[in-house]
Design an enzyme around this catalytic site. Structure first.
Site, PDB file in Angstrom:
ATOM      1  CB  THR A  83      26.210  44.148   5.158  1.00  0.00           C
ATOM      2  OG1 THR A  83      26.010  45.445   4.599  1.00  0.00           O
ATOM      3  CG2 THR A  83      27.692  43.973   5.433  1.00  0.00           C
ATOM      4  CB  CYS A 196      20.400  47.409   1.187  1.00  0.00           C
ATOM      5  SG  CYS A 196      20.348  47.668   2.971  1.00  0.00           S
TER       6      CYS A 196
END
Length: 230
Positions: A83, A196
């Site tokens: 992430t 992202c």
């Protein structure tokens, strides 16, 4: 072959991408029935998201550090946090383990430089877009960063948490993202960073004329390269 340690589950939808891309890269390089040696620690995302929302980054650092230590103890040679946002605590995690943590922004910056990108649009969670922990890694590599206006930041962030992290892919949201990318291109962006790991579930290179840099793909491919290196 080195063993890759993945801290995933943030969200698990994009962790699937990591697993697939890493194994496809290893198969492409070695052929036959070869696949990657991977250890995965998948966290409980609701717990992490709550830490983000209330600003308890110390607790989230403890959670990820515990995961990293367990991966190291299990035999991982290096670790990826799957992430972008949680790289806010990457330095703290790295300080608590003795194996390398491969920073997603640094490997992304390397790819941008290889493509002669000096000004890039950045889309991601509101934390990644507005705070310095991620952008500073790009700036250190000589890359200036453009982010959307305040209203567009809220749109990008909402789509990530309310849709993509829940497995929802909406054509309406895709159009909103593409409009935001077009606006940043008008401001001089030479490429767009999917900062992202879920954004690649919504948009790909075919959707926009601006060069796309999908951090999940970049990070995962670098993991495969490192796993196969001497």
């Amino acid at each position: 072959m080195k063993t890759i340690g993945l801290i995933g589950g943030m969200s698990w939808e994009s962790t699937v991408t990591y697993y697939q891309v890493i194994n496809e890269a290893v198969k492409s390089e070695l052929g036959g029935l070869h696949s990657a040696k991977i250890l995965l620690y998948s966290v409980e995302f609701a717990e992490i998201e709550h830490c983000q929302a209330v600003g308890d980054w110390d607790k989230s650092a403890d959670i990820l550090s515990d995961a990293a230590l367990k991966l190291e103890q299990a035999g991982a040679d290096f670790i990826l946090i799957c992430t972008n946002t949680m790289h806010k605590v990457a330095d703290k995690v790295q300080s608590r383990i003795s194996i390398p943590l491969i920073h997603i922004a640094k490997v992304t910056a390397d790819i941008l430089k290889q493509n002669n990108i000096t000004k890039a649009a950045l889309l991601g969670t509101k934390y990644t877009m507005t705070q310095d922990f991620y952008k500073e890694k790009l700036n250190e590599a000589g890359i200036s960063v453009l982010i959307p206006d305040e209203a567009s930041i809220e749109i990008v962030n909402s789509v990530i948490f309310d849709e993509l992290c829940r497995g929802i892919v909406s054509e309406q949201s895709k159009r909103k993202y593409l409009d935001i990318i077009d606006e940043l291109a008008k401001q001089g962006a030479q490429g767009v960073i999917f900062g992202c790991t879920e954004i690649g579930l919504l948009i790909n290179q075919e959707d926009t004329a601006l060069p796309v840099f999908d951090t999940a793909q970049i990070h995962a491919k670098q993991a495969a390269v490192l796993a196969l290196s001497d």
